[in-house]
Design a protein around this motif. Sequence first.
Motif, mmCIF file in Angstrom:
data_model
loop_
_atom_site.group_PDB
_atom_site.id
_atom_site.type_symbol
_atom_site.label_atom_id
_atom_site.label_comp_id
_atom_site.label_asym_id
_atom_site.label_seq_id
_atom_site.Cartn_x
_atom_site.Cartn_y
_atom_site.Cartn_z
ATOM 1 N N LEU A 190 1.098 -1.171 0.051
ATOM 2 C CA LEU A 190 0.306 -0.041 -0.127
ATOM 3 C C LEU A 190 0.844 1.235 -0.496
ATOM 4 C CD1 LEU A 190 -2.407 -1.130 2.914
ATOM 5 C CD2 LEU A 190 -3.023 -0.890 0.518
ATOM 6 N N HIS A 191 0.302 2.001 -1.087
ATOM 7 C CA HIS A 191 0.781 3.831 -0.924
ATOM 8 C C HIS A 191 0.900 4.198 0.437
ATOM 9 C CE1 HIS A 191 1.911 7.711 -2.512
ATOM 10 N NE2 HIS A 191 2.893 7.303 -2.896
ATOM 11 N N GLY A 192 1.494 4.782 0.540
ATOM 12 C CA GLY A 192 1.726 6.177 2.115
ATOM 13 C C GLY A 192 0.722 6.853 1.374
ATOM 14 N N LEU A 193 -0.008 7.273 0.482
ATOM 15 C CA LEU A 193 -1.604 8.584 0.437
ATOM 16 C C LEU A 193 -2.371 7.865 -0.087
ATOM 17 C CD1 LEU A 193 1.069 10.932 -1.526
ATOM 18 C CD2 LEU A 193 -0.116 10.823 0.321
ATOM 19 N N LEU A 194 -2.718 6.295 -0.553
ATOM 20 C CA LEU A 194 -3.464 5.338 -0.529
ATOM 21 C C LEU A 194 -4.573 5.515 0.634
ATOM 22 C CD1 LEU A 194 -4.980 3.685 -2.930
ATOM 23 C CD2 LEU A 194 -4.106 1.532 -1.582
ATOM 24 N N PRO A 195 -5.602 6.015 -0.004
ATOM 25 C CA PRO A 195 -7.355 6.078 0.920
ATOM 26 C C PRO A 195 -7.738 4.467 1.373
ATOM 27 C CG PRO A 195 -7.525 7.436 -0.618
ATOM 28 C CD PRO A 195 -5.966 7.000 -1.054
ATOM 29 N N HIS A 196 -7.701 4.122 2.303
ATOM 30 C CA HIS A 196 -8.143 2.938 2.104
ATOM 31 C C HIS A 196 -8.909 2.878 3.762
ATOM 32 C CE1 HIS A 196 -3.937 2.727 4.344
ATOM 33 N NE2 HIS A 196 -4.917 2.231 5.257
ATOM 34 N N TRP A 197 -9.276 1.699 3.414
ATOM 35 C CA TRP A 197 -10.256 1.779 4.579
ATOM 36 C C TRP A 197 -11.007 0.019 4.874
ATOM 37 C CZ3 TRP A 197 -15.574 -0.145 3.758
ATOM 38 C CH2 TRP A 197 -16.699 -0.065 4.753
ATOM 39 N N SER A 198 -11.312 -0.023 6.294
ATOM 40 C CA SER A 198 -11.938 -2.108 6.469
ATOM 41 C C SER A 198 -13.288 -1.286 7.428
ATOM 42 C CB SER A 198 -11.010 -2.605 7.056
ATOM 43 O OG SER A 198 -10.656 -3.053 7.845
ATOM 44 N N ASP A 199 -14.221 -2.665 6.905
ATOM 45 C CA ASP A 199 -15.277 -2.548 7.397
ATOM 46 C C ASP A 199 -15.581 -3.458 9.022
ATOM 47 O OD1 ASP A 199 -18.362 -2.260 8.019
ATOM 48 O OD2 ASP A 199 -18.686 -3.498 6.026
ATOM 49 N N VAL A 200 -16.253 -3.124 9.535
ATOM 50 C CA VAL A 200 -16.904 -3.987 10.892
ATOM 51 C C VAL A 200 -16.686 -5.885 10.494
ATOM 52 C CG1 VAL A 200 -18.673 -4.912 12.126
ATOM 53 C CG2 VAL A 200 -17.759 -1.485 11.995
ATOM 54 N N ASN A 201 -16.320 -6.194 11.279
ATOM 55 C CA ASN A 201 -16.340 -7.973 10.861
ATOM 56 C C ASN A 201 -17.910 -8.391 11.680
ATOM 57 O OD1 ASN A 201 -16.484 -10.671 10.198
ATOM 58 N ND2 ASN A 201 -14.850 -10.639 11.970
ATOM 59 N N ARG A 202 -19.254 -8.486 10.931
ATOM 60 C CA ARG A 202 -20.472 -8.819 11.192
ATOM 61 C C ARG A 202 -19.959 -10.284 11.313
ATOM 62 N NH1 ARG A 202 -20.681 -4.310 8.341
ATOM 63 N NH2 ARG A 202 -21.907 -2.316 9.757
ATOM 64 N N SER A 203 -19.311 -11.537 10.998
ATOM 65 C CA SER A 203 -19.080 -12.720 10.495
ATOM 66 C C SER A 203 -19.126 -13.083 11.632
ATOM 67 C CB SER A 203 -17.930 -13.290 9.380
ATOM 68 O OG SER A 203 -16.914 -13.372 9.694
ATOM 69 N N PRO A 204 -19.338 -14.336 11.958
ATOM 70 C CA PRO A 204 -18.497 -15.317 13.200
ATOM 71 C C PRO A 204 -17.315 -15.968 12.701
ATOM 72 C CG PRO A 204 -20.139 -16.933 11.428
ATOM 73 C CD PRO A 204 -20.138 -15.700 11.089
ATOM 74 N N ASN A 205 -16.150 -14.945 12.445
ATOM 75 C CA ASN A 205 -15.397 -16.244 11.420
ATOM 76 C C ASN A 205 -13.764 -14.552 11.952
ATOM 77 O OD1 ASN A 205 -16.111 -18.422 10.742
ATOM 78 N ND2 ASN A 205 -16.104 -17.543 8.926
ATOM 79 N N SER A 206 -12.913 -15.001 12.022
ATOM 80 C CA SER A 206 -11.622 -13.941 12.739
ATOM 81 C C SER A 206 -11.629 -13.602 11.666
ATOM 82 C CB SER A 206 -10.659 -13.991 14.034
ATOM 83 O OG SER A 206 -10.234 -15.343 13.031
ATOM 84 N N ARG A 207 -10.566 -11.570 11.046
ATOM 85 C CA ARG A 207 -10.063 -11.821 9.723
ATOM 86 C C ARG A 207 -8.222 -11.334 10.277
ATOM 87 N NH1 ARG A 207 -9.225 -6.143 7.506
ATOM 88 N NH2 ARG A 207 -7.574 -6.568 8.682
ATOM 89 N N HIS A 208 -7.619 -12.637 10.806
ATOM 90 C CA HIS A 208 -6.265 -12.057 11.335
ATOM 91 C C HIS A 208 -5.497 -11.295 10.147
ATOM 92 C CE1 HIS A 208 -6.308 -14.711 15.004
ATOM 93 N NE2 HIS A 208 -7.298 -13.885 14.519
ATOM 94 N N ALA A 209 -4.501 -9.968 10.008
ATOM 95 C CA ALA A 209 -3.757 -10.161 9.355
ATOM 96 C C ALA A 209 -2.592 -9.369 10.072
ATOM 97 C CB ALA A 209 -4.056 -9.096 8.461
ATOM 98 N N TYR A 210 -1.232 -9.139 9.611
ATOM 99 C CA TYR A 210 0.119 -8.696 10.006
ATOM 100 C C TYR A 210 0.196 -7.218 8.745
ATOM 101 C CZ TYR A 210 5.132 -8.388 11.573
ATOM 102 O OH TYR A 210 5.985 -7.790 11.979
ATOM 103 N N SER A 211 0.964 -6.458 9.618
ATOM 104 C CA SER A 211 1.179 -5.120 8.684
ATOM 105 C C SER A 211 2.263 -4.849 8.816
ATOM 106 C CB SER A 211 -0.262 -4.062 8.623
ATOM 107 O OG SER A 211 0.365 -3.190 9.422
ATOM 108 N N VAL A 212 3.182 -4.776 8.306
ATOM 109 C CA VAL A 212 4.362 -4.115 8.705
ATOM 110 C C VAL A 212 4.490 -2.347 8.059
ATOM 111 C CG1 VAL A 212 7.356 -4.228 8.630
ATOM 112 C CG2 VAL A 212 6.119 -6.138 8.376
ATOM 113 N N HIS A 213 5.140 -0.970 8.533
ATOM 114 C CA HIS A 213 4.527 -0.168 7.896
ATOM 115 C C HIS A 213 6.217 0.455 7.854
ATOM 116 C CE1 HIS A 213 0.855 0.014 8.483
ATOM 117 N NE2 HIS A 213 0.953 0.715 7.197
ATOM 118 N N CYS A 214 7.066 0.695 6.647
ATOM 119 C CA CYS A 214 9.045 0.680 6.163
ATOM 120 C C CYS A 214 8.449 2.440 5.919
ATOM 121 C CB CYS A 214 9.030 -0.048 5.447
ATOM 122 S SG CYS A 214 9.423 -1.723 6.163
ATOM 123 N N ILE A 215 9.572 3.360 5.509
ATOM 124 C CA ILE A 215 10.001 4.666 5.791
ATOM 125 C C ILE A 215 10.958 4.526 4.597
ATOM 126 C CG2 ILE A 215 8.427 5.581 7.276
ATOM 127 C CD1 ILE A 215 10.949 6.109 8.710
#
Length: 290
Positions: free
Chosen positions: A240-265
Amino acid sequence: MGRILDDKQIEDFDRDGYLVVEDFASRESCAALKAAAEEIVDKFRPPSRPSVFRTDEQTRVSDRQFLESGGRVSCFFEAGAFAADGTLRREKSLSINKIGHALHDLNPEFERFTYTPELAGVAVDIGLIDALALQSMYIFKQPLIGGEVGCHQDATFLYTDPITVTGFWFAIEDATLENGCMWAAPGGHRTALRKLFKRAGTAVRDDSGGTEFAELDPTPLPAPDDLIPIEVPAGTLVVLHGLLPHWSDVNRSPNSRHAYSVHCISAAAEYPSWNWLQRPASMPLRPLAA
Ligand code: FE2
């Protein structure tokens, strides 16, 4: 290390401001990371006044634990985790929003996952030739209570001059419309940075608490209708470019959505002291490439 991305992938990233690379991480390494995250939560003893993480501006909690977490491994609760009397509604393991923000330097499993020739190669391929690993997060997006992450640009929260922050987001579990996958505005990285999130007043020099937003450009960020969903299987890397608008919704499901993120400069860019995330002097940032 040779090229990791091909010309088409680099073109796609330059045009869209993001790139989806499926099968970047193996199922085994995703499982190992998930187990390491769960072990951290298992060992975590909640403080008497826990730090709740909400991303909408009005309710963002900017307490000492948050401001100190740049050099730590800290657990942050979901906003809906507590009942009115302050007790957890569900078991601890299902109440944590995320772990942050120095996992990549303090936990061996996360370190192994982060500092790979392949990820360093991706950074070079998209032009970040001197990437430093600034910040890491393990995001649980818990079943039924996993909170929304409002539309934002990462450069608001991790600012450098010039803007160089780049997100490397890994799906540790499948990310779907139902469990709150990420959405992005293709090409939105060519629009201005809207605002900055800064330590306020004395907090620039210590961890006493305050943060504030400073508006740079009043142009609204795109509405959810203008974004497209990024539904991806586990093991996928999304750059993801640092200026890219992005969003994530509420999790309404019975399943988790694990993610890992690293931000670099970029090591060549200036990192202002008013950024909320500050590392202790004893923990200098490390290059992504070994
Ligand atoms: Fe983000």
